[in-house]
Design a protein around this motif. Structure first.
Motif, short mmCIF file in Angstrom:
data_model
loop_
_atom_site.label_atom_id
_atom_site.label_comp_id
_atom_site.label_asym_id
_atom_site.label_seq_id
_atom_site.Cartn_x
_atom_site.Cartn_y
_atom_site.Cartn_z
N PRO A 429 38.72 33.79 28.56
CA PRO A 429 39.97 34.52 28.34
C PRO A 429 39.88 35.99 28.80
O PRO A 429 40.77 36.78 28.53
CB PRO A 429 40.18 34.42 26.83
N ILE A 481 19.56 23.13 18.00
CA ILE A 481 20.44 22.06 17.51
C ILE A 481 21.83 22.32 18.06
O ILE A 481 22.48 23.31 17.72
CB ILE A 481 20.46 22.00 15.97
N GLY A 482 22.26 21.46 18.95
CA GLY A 482 23.58 21.60 19.58
C GLY A 482 23.43 22.04 21.02
O GLY A 482 22.70 23.00 21.31
N ALA A 486 26.35 27.95 23.47
CA ALA A 486 25.45 28.82 22.70
C ALA A 486 24.03 28.23 22.71
O ALA A 486 23.06 28.92 23.05
CB ALA A 486 25.95 28.96 21.26
N GLY A 487 23.93 26.96 22.34
CA GLY A 487 22.61 26.33 22.26
C GLY A 487 21.92 26.27 23.61
O GLY A 487 20.73 26.58 23.73
N PHE A 504 18.55 19.20 20.44
CA PHE A 504 19.00 17.99 19.73
C PHE A 504 20.52 17.97 19.74
O PHE A 504 21.15 18.93 19.28
CB PHE A 504 18.48 18.01 18.28
N GLY A 517 35.70 19.25 24.48
CA GLY A 517 36.97 19.80 24.03
C GLY A 517 37.89 20.19 25.18
O GLY A 517 39.00 19.67 25.32
N VAL A 592 40.83 18.20 17.89
CA VAL A 592 39.53 18.19 18.59
C VAL A 592 39.03 16.76 18.75
O VAL A 592 38.54 16.39 19.83
CB VAL A 592 38.52 19.09 17.86
N ASP A 621 46.15 22.59 24.49
CA ASP A 621 45.38 21.65 25.31
C ASP A 621 45.76 20.21 24.99
O ASP A 621 45.89 19.37 25.89
CB ASP A 621 43.88 21.83 25.06
N PHE A 726 26.45 20.15 6.97
CA PHE A 726 25.23 20.56 7.65
C PHE A 726 24.51 21.65 6.84
O PHE A 726 23.30 21.59 6.60
CB PHE A 726 25.57 21.09 9.05
N ASP A 753 29.89 29.26 17.69
CA ASP A 753 31.01 29.00 16.77
C ASP A 753 30.55 28.71 15.35
O ASP A 753 31.30 28.93 14.39
CB ASP A 753 31.82 27.80 17.27
C1 LIG Z 1 40.08 22.26 23.00
C2 LIG Z 1 39.33 23.52 23.12
C3 LIG Z 1 39.65 24.39 24.13
C4 LIG Z 1 38.96 25.55 24.26
N1 LIG Z 1 39.27 26.38 25.29
C5 LIG Z 1 38.55 27.48 25.49
C6 LIG Z 1 38.79 28.32 26.60
O1 LIG Z 1 39.66 28.08 27.40
N2 LIG Z 1 38.01 29.41 26.75
C7 LIG Z 1 37.02 29.69 25.89
O2 LIG Z 1 36.32 30.69 26.11
N3 LIG Z 1 36.76 28.94 24.83
C8 LIG Z 1 37.51 27.84 24.60
N4 LIG Z 1 37.24 27.05 23.52
C9 LIG Z 1 36.21 27.46 22.57
C10 LIG Z 1 34.82 27.18 23.08
O3 LIG Z 1 34.75 25.92 23.64
C11 LIG Z 1 33.81 27.36 21.99
O4 LIG Z 1 33.96 28.64 21.43
C12 LIG Z 1 32.39 27.17 22.46
O5 LIG Z 1 32.22 25.94 23.07
C13 LIG Z 1 31.41 27.33 21.31
O6 LIG Z 1 30.14 27.05 21.74
P1 LIG Z 1 29.00 26.55 20.74
O7 LIG Z 1 27.83 26.26 21.58
O8 LIG Z 1 28.89 27.47 19.62
O9 LIG Z 1 29.56 25.20 20.13
P2 LIG Z 1 30.05 23.86 20.79
O10 LIG Z 1 30.49 24.04 22.19
O11 LIG Z 1 31.02 23.29 19.85
O12 LIG Z 1 28.74 22.98 20.82
C14 LIG Z 1 28.14 22.50 19.64
C15 LIG Z 1 27.36 21.25 19.94
O13 LIG Z 1 26.58 20.91 18.80
C16 LIG Z 1 26.65 19.51 18.61
N5 LIG Z 1 26.42 19.24 17.20
C17 LIG Z 1 27.25 19.50 16.17
N6 LIG Z 1 26.64 19.16 15.01
C18 LIG Z 1 25.43 18.70 15.32
C19 LIG Z 1 24.33 18.22 14.55
N7 LIG Z 1 24.40 18.20 13.23
N8 LIG Z 1 23.22 17.80 15.19
C20 LIG Z 1 23.14 17.86 16.53
N9 LIG Z 1 24.16 18.30 17.32
C21 LIG Z 1 25.27 18.74 16.71
C22 LIG Z 1 28.03 19.15 19.06
O14 LIG Z 1 28.14 17.79 19.41
C23 LIG Z 1 28.21 20.07 20.26
O15 LIG Z 1 27.75 19.44 21.44
C24 LIG Z 1 37.94 25.87 23.35
C25 LIG Z 1 37.61 25.00 22.31
C26 LIG Z 1 38.30 23.84 22.20
C27 LIG Z 1 37.97 22.90 21.09
#
Ligand SMILES: Cc1cc2nc3c(=O)[nH]c(=O)nc-3n(C[C@H](O)[C@H](O)[C@H](O)COP(=O)(O)OP(=O)(O)OC[C@H]3O[C@@H](n4cnc5c(N)ncnc54)[C@H](O)[C@@H]3O)c2cc1C
Ligand SMILES: Cc1cc2nc3c(=O)[nH]c(=O)nc-3n(C[C@H](O)[C@H](O)[C@H](O)COP(=O)(O)O)c2cc1C
Ligand code: SF4
Ligand code: SF4
Length: 857
Positions: A429, A481-482, A486-487, A504, A517, A592, A621, A726, A753
């Motif tokens: 964004p 984890i994840g 970020a991960g 993982f 997503g 989601v 979306d 969790f 997140d």
């Molecule tokens: C529909 C949608 C549209 C979006 N559009 C945008 C956009 O246009 N621009 C933008 O900047 N951001 C956007 N976002 C937000 C962005 O995708 C997130 O902020 C970002 O992906 C967060 O990254 P993360 O690594 O923290 O978590 P995530 O991307 O959510 O990754 C977490 C991972 O951990 C895994 N997981 C969860 N629990 C466990 C567990 N207990 N054990 C093992 N694995 C686990 C999940 O399966 C997932 O793969 C959007 C989000 C969504 C849902």
């Protein structure tokens, strides 16, 4: 560490420089009128030492008794005590740095314009000069300096003797032997005064840059002689001869730092970087050919660690001398050492400091805050685009490189910081654009579109870069984890640091919301897969379909498996329920989960009429997705007004263009059903009240305004949170220390997140990087409780906007609406090369061309 040569030690005479960065002498005019040390003088050098340079040459100290305003003096034993205290202060700031002092003898100049020449000196006046240098060198040693530097460059007396313009007819002039006689006597006298176990360096000119002055040809011969006399290093400078100086300013004596020769001493913005390196290189070759190993120092607009390292790598110099680069940022060495080169506040080569020197005013740098006499500590200055980027991308540099057509280099600036450039270039964004200084002038730079242009263009031209595994240099295993942004960024960073990393992932595919997503038409999954592939190729192991926590692997078993640090990056996947009737009916989905199903190829059937509840990106979306899946009537129901809607404005517009209906100021009451299936959404109109704690206005139902929208499916998209189950199973919360992402438990870090709640990809990446650093520090036994300095931002008032014409920004080309129907083709098409170069040229390059009036107090 990237700059291995720059940070290798070097024996120089009797001392060892801990690294190859030397601050060359530069007058500050902070000494008192009588040449005494002042508190501001101490502070300036203390600040310089703090930045981690290897050798410091304190500004020219005058060896002769005649008065010279604001120049440091060493002409009498009375100065020893204060110099000693000064050296002690420097050592307190940096125990490693070697501290030297430059010794200067100059010929007289007067306000009338009169200037003494070497031909004017009587034999007896020449006779005392070696003694003056010798006793000053002795004082320097007594004061605790590690070395002295004999100033034989620029406008000094010794440089004038060495020059071809020396027209003396006696033994101190004429041919080479005559010209070199006095400087040679000075070296010998100084050596006798300090002994063999003390380092004596010399500073000389590689080229005078005057019509009749020495060129490299003469200088090479001088250097060989100085080496033969036992000089412990030779620092090669250029220019600053009076012969070429501009007429003096009114009421000031002539100043050698002007004119072509003067400017070549401290090359300006119009000179290329490293413009003087060939001189050091030539001198080095000449002395090496003659069999001397004496280290050579080069100086002159070497502003980046990359260039410094290259010079050393190519064997063109042994030490990198810098004056202004260390004015602008005394932390240059520490930032280079810690691979934070993009945080270096770069000297603009504007010449403001030299102009202050010319007016006998305190020498300050235009990059410092107004009124400061030293760089602040810590010193981070950033254009607003970079300051606003959560990952601190060096936007200014990659835009500059784009304007120059250096696309590969530009992309590598991005890749250095983030392992998901393609993904970010499509979905970010771009908070950077909201802060861009050009926004106050006409329109902000289309920064993210330029990023996308680089990714697409370089990958199209060169294919995917071949990546090799990072060398595994450490034993401590790390679990992540994840596998979201970020991960995966944390995993990438830790693998880069040499750790074995295992990710993982509960889902059957890696990538988190990038894969699960965000819809395909905004972010092609092929690109995400390629970026993840590259991270895997770096040596990161990913275990798919592997849940950690409640119902899966426990934290204890991870520890038992030998993981010494754990990074939690599970995102925020738990849908928030709006708490309305009928949520359990068939045809009611959570946003989601619905998007995940579509992305994983198991989309449910949605019928023809779909209502989406919510105002965020997930809602939009979901609406655009069902539109593509063939729904005929898609309605978003949002309880506040358009101004409050949190989805990205561009997305709202695109959804509307594609035919999605958005009804504002309407709240859901319940899903109506028929035969256990959703049949419609009962709604109520709302009106807005006072702002709630989030700052958004609260929505109140308007009595008697209920109505129903017919629907085959209802998608609930009112928010997501991290999975509370969790935390329960882990036994701790995710409250983190923001700098290191440390979760308050031994060896546990959390990022993305899961910590912030639903945020953005770039924030998740930035947090992943911080978590990698935090975990690394933890594993190395260092503190994880530290702060990260905030940069000072370059305001638009400091930019010379007059140089620019108003011009609208380039618009992102997009697929025609008719071509979007019934498919998931990428909607945005990317800039052409012409658009990218035109857009890149709109960039102010904030900070690179500071206003000259900026620092006037
Ligand atoms: C529909 C949608 C549209 C979006 N559009 C945008 C956009 O246009 N621009 C933008 O900047 N951001 C956007 N976002 C937000 C962005 O995708 C997130 O902020 C970002 O992906 C967060 O990254 P993360 O690594 O923290 O978590 P995530 O991307 O959510 O990754 C977490 C991972 O951990 C895994 N997981 C969860 N629990 C466990 C567990 N207990 N054990 C093992 N694995 C686990 C999940 O399966 C997932 O793969 C959007 C989000 C969504 C849902
Ligand atoms: C304000 C100012 C004062 C300087 N004073 C000296 C000096 O006293 N002795 C000297 O040898 N060089 C002096 N120099 C030259 C620097 O040491 C250096 O060689 C030159 O600026 C090029 O390096 P840079 O591009 O890193 O600044 C001075 C330069 C500046 C800008
Ligand atoms: S930015 Fe300008 S004032 Fe600052 S060190 Fe560089 S040339 Fe001097
Ligand atoms: S004009 Fe360029 S350098 Fe300045 S804030 Fe905007 S993008 Fe950044």
């Amino acid at each position: 560490m990237k700059y291995k040569r720059l940070f290798s030690p070097l024996k120089v005479g009797s001392c060892v420089f801990p690294n190859r960065i030397m601050s060359t002498a530069a007058v500050t005019r902070l000494a008192s009128e009588e040449g005494h040390i002042t508190p501001n003088f101490v502070e300036r050098y203390r600040r310089l030492a703090e930045g981690g340079l290897g050798a410091m040459v304190v500004e020219a100290a005058v060896v002769l008794p005649s008065k010279s305003s604001f120049n440091l003096r060493i002409s009498d034993d009375a100065y020893i005590e204060e110099l000693k205290k000064f050296v002690d202060e420097i050592r307190k700031a940096n125990r490693e740095v070697k501290v030297g002092i430059q010794l200067i003898h100059f010929l007289k100049v007067a306000r009338s314009g009169w200037r003494q020449k070497v031909e004017d000196l009587k034999a007896e006046e020449i006779g005392v000069i070696p003694g003056q240098f010798a006793s000053s060198a002795r004082r320097a040693r007594a004061a605790g300096f590690d070395f002295v530097e004999l100033h034989m460059a620029h406008f000094t007396t010794l440089a004038s003797f060495l020059s071809l313009v020396n027209k003396r007819q006696d033994e101190y002039g004429g041919d080479f032997e005559g010209r070199v006689k006095l400087p040679a006597e000075v070296v010998n006298a100084a050596r006798e005064a300090v002994g063999d176990d003390y380092t004596i360096g010399v500073r000389m000119l590689g080229e005078e840059f005057t019509k009749e002055g020495n060129t490299l040809l003469q200088s090479a011969r001088v250097a060989r002689r100085l080496a033969s006399l036992g000089a412990d290093y030779i620092s090669v400078s250029a220019g600053e001869r009076f012969e070429d100086a501009d007429p003096p300013l009114e009421n000031f004596p002539p100043f050698a730092g002007t004119g072509y020769s003067g400017y070549r001493m401290s090359p300006r913005w119009w000179n290329p970087d490293g413009v003087q390196v060939y001189l050091a290189d030539g001198i080095r070759k000449a002395v090496r050919q003659a069999g001397y190993e004496v280290p050579i120092v080069c100086a002159g607009k070497v502003r980046t660690p990359d260039l410094a390292e290259k010079i050393l790598e190519e064997g063109r110099s042994d030490i990198i001398g810098m004056a202004r680069a260390l004015f602008a940022d005394p932390d240059w060495p520490v930032k280079a050492r810690e691979d934070r080169a993009d945080e270096i506040v770069k000297c603009a080569a504007c010449g403001y400091c030299s102009e202050a020197d010319e007016r006998y005013e305190t020498v300050v740098c235009i990059e410092w805050p107004k009124g400061a006499l030293s760089a602040p500590s810590p010193w981070l200055l950033a254009p607003p685009c970079k300051a606003a980027c959560p990952a601190g991308l060096d936007i200014r540099s990659y835009i500059d490189l784009t304007a120059q057509g250096e696309y590969e280099k530009a992309l590598s600036v991005i890749e250095e910081k983030i392992p998901f450039p393609a993904s970010v270039s499509r979905v970010c964004p771009h908070p950077c654009e909201r802060s861009c200084n050009r926004g106050a002038f006409d329109q902000p730079i289309a920064i993210n579109a330029l990023k996308r242009f680089l990714v697409d263009t370089v990958r199209k031209a060169k294919g995917r870069k071949k990546v090799e595994p990072f060398p595994r240099t450490r034993d401590e295993r790390v679990a992540v984890i994840g596998s979201g942004p970020a991960g995966m960024t944390a995993a990438f960073g830790l693998a880069k640091l040499g750790y074995p990393v295992t990710v993982f992932e509960a889902a059957p595919v890696p990538g988190g919301m990038l894969m699960l997503g965000i819809p395909e038409y905004r972010l092609p999954k092929k690109m995400v897969r390629e970026e993840i592939d590259d991270i895997e190729k770096r040596g990161v192991e990913i275990r798919l379909n592997t849940l950690v926590g409640e119902g899966g692997i426990s934290f204890d078993s991870l520890r038992e498996e030998g993981f010494k640090a754990i990074v939690v990056a599970i995102g925020a996947h738990k849908s928030v329920s709006p708490g309305i009737e009928g949520e359990g009916l068939q045809g009611v989905y959570h946003g989601v989960s619905f998007l995940k199903a579509v992305n994983l190829g198991s989309a449910p059937s949605i019928g023809e009429r779909v209502v989406v509840i919510g105002g965020g990106n997930v809602a939009v979306d979901a609406a655009r997705t069902v539109q593509r899946m063939g729904a005929k009537e898609v309605t978003i129901v949002y309880r506040r007004s358009k101004d409050e809607m949190p989805a990205y404005p561009g997305e709202i517009e695109a959804a509307t263009v594609e035919g999605v209906k958005i009804v504002y100021l309407v709240a859901p009451v319940g899903v109506t059903g028929k035969d256990g299936k959703a049949a419609g959404l009962r709604c109520v109109r709302t009106e807005l009240g006072a702002p709630d704690e989030s700052g958004r206005r609260t929505a109140h139902a308007v009595k008697g305004s209920e109505f129903e929208i017919a629907a085959d499916s209802v998608i609930l998209a009112v928010g997501e949170t991290p999975d509370p189950g969790f935390f329960k199973s882990a036994g701790f919360s995710m409250k983190v220390q923001q700098s290191s992402q440390w979760a308050g438990e031994d060896g546990i870090f959390a990022c993305g997140d899961v910590v912030t709640g639903p945020a953005t990809v770039i924030e998740a990446i930035a947090a992943g990087r911080r978590a990698a650093t935090g975990a690394h520090r933890y594993l190395r036994g260092e503190s994880v409780d530290y702060t990260i300095a905030e940069p000072a931002v370059i305001p638009v008032e400091d930019v010379e906007v007059e140089r620019f014409k108003k011009r609208e920004r380039e618009k992102m080309p997009a697929l025609h609406v008719s071509d979007r129907v019934g498919n998931f083709r990428e909607v945005e098409l990317g800039f052409t090369e012409l658009m990218a170069s035109s857009e890149a040229e709109r960039c102010f390059q904030c900070g690179m061309f500071p206003r000259k009036d900026k620092n006037i107090r």
